[in-house]
Design a protein around this motif. Structure first.
Motif, short mmCIF file in Angstrom:
data_model
loop_
_atom_site.label_atom_id
_atom_site.label_comp_id
_atom_site.label_asym_id
_atom_site.label_seq_id
_atom_site.Cartn_x
_atom_site.Cartn_y
_atom_site.Cartn_z
N UNK A 86 0.80 -1.21 0.00
CA UNK A 86 0.00 0.00 0.00
C UNK A 86 0.84 1.27 0.00
N UNK A 87 0.15 2.38 0.05
CA UNK A 87 0.79 3.69 -0.05
C UNK A 87 1.62 4.05 1.16
N UNK A 96 -1.14 8.94 5.18
CA UNK A 96 -1.83 9.30 3.94
C UNK A 96 -3.31 8.95 4.08
N UNK A 97 -4.11 9.55 3.21
CA UNK A 97 -5.55 9.28 3.25
C UNK A 97 -6.15 9.38 1.86
N UNK A 148 -4.79 9.70 -1.82
CA UNK A 148 -4.31 8.39 -2.30
C UNK A 148 -5.16 7.29 -1.68
N UNK A 149 -5.54 6.32 -2.48
CA UNK A 149 -6.33 5.20 -1.98
C UNK A 149 -5.78 3.88 -2.50
N UNK A 150 -5.78 3.72 -3.80
CA UNK A 150 -5.35 2.45 -4.39
C UNK A 150 -3.83 2.31 -4.29
N UNK A 151 -3.36 1.09 -4.12
CA UNK A 151 -1.93 0.84 -4.10
C UNK A 151 -1.30 1.45 -5.35
N UNK A 211 0.39 6.57 -4.50
CA UNK A 211 1.43 7.41 -3.89
C UNK A 211 2.46 7.83 -4.93
N UNK A 212 2.62 7.02 -5.97
CA UNK A 212 3.59 7.34 -7.03
C UNK A 212 3.18 8.57 -7.84
N UNK A 213 1.94 8.99 -7.71
CA UNK A 213 1.45 10.19 -8.40
C UNK A 213 1.65 11.44 -7.54
N UNK A 214 2.28 11.27 -6.38
CA UNK A 214 2.52 12.37 -5.45
C UNK A 214 4.02 12.44 -5.14
N UNK A 215 4.38 13.37 -4.29
CA UNK A 215 5.77 13.44 -3.82
C UNK A 215 5.91 12.83 -2.42
#
Length: 179
Positions: free
Chosen positions: A14-15, A121-122, A157-160, A163-167
């Protein structure tokens, strides 16, 4: 530094785990020793408020895996909590650990002066959705006289893999440099 990381997610891919892994890798690159406890995969119950902490030679009279984490926290220079937000709050998977840190207060253990960090994260995009995790950790750190050196708070962020779409992982790496 000797850093203890306690995670609270049941999703190994997960994230919050991705951010945790980024933090640990960077902390070790910085020369820190890191000991990780994945609370969701351990047997840890809630506090019974029996006030018998450390009277049996262990942190808790109710012998479960918290008694593996407690000595590591006592020896640590820093503690980092990582978790997702569950229903606007701390997930049950890590809540027993956080509640039972109370044992240090009951037994008058000197834990003051440790450094502390938070990675969370949430799902929601509203950054205040993490307040149910952030505020209790900040208040707990203040009570224990721990210095919060940084927080990584990533909304949306929700789906595994989200997080890669964020910093978020980059922020987690940067947090490692604050210890």
């Amino acid at each position: 530094m000797n850093i203890v990381v306690v995670t609270g997610s049941p999703r190994k891919h997960g994230n919050s785990f991705a951010m945790t892994d980024a933090f640990i890798k960077e902390a070790e690159k910085c020369g820190h020793t890191v000991r990780r406890f994945d609370a969701a995969f351990m047997k840890i119950g809630g506090c019974h408020a029996c006030q018998t902490c450390f009277k049996t030679g262990k942190a808790c009279s109710f012998d479960d895996d918290f008694n593996l984490i407690a000595p590591a926290i006592l020896e640590a220079d820093a503690v980092v909590f990582t978790m997702p937000v569950y229903w606007y709050s701390i997930p049950a998977q890590i809540k027993g650990v956080i509640d039972r840190i109370y044992s240090f207060c009951v037994a008058d253990k000197d834990v003051a002066g440790k450094k502390c960090g938070l990675i969370t994260c949430c799902e929601e995009h509203d950054p205040t959705a993490v307040d149910g995790v952030r505020i209790p950790i900040e208040r707990s750190a203040a009570l224990l006289n721990w210095d919060i050196v940084g927080e990584v708070l990533v909304p949306g962020v929700l789906e595994s893999g989200d997080i890669d779409k964020t910093d978020g992982c980059k922020q987690s790496e940067e947090l490692a440099h604050k210890f």
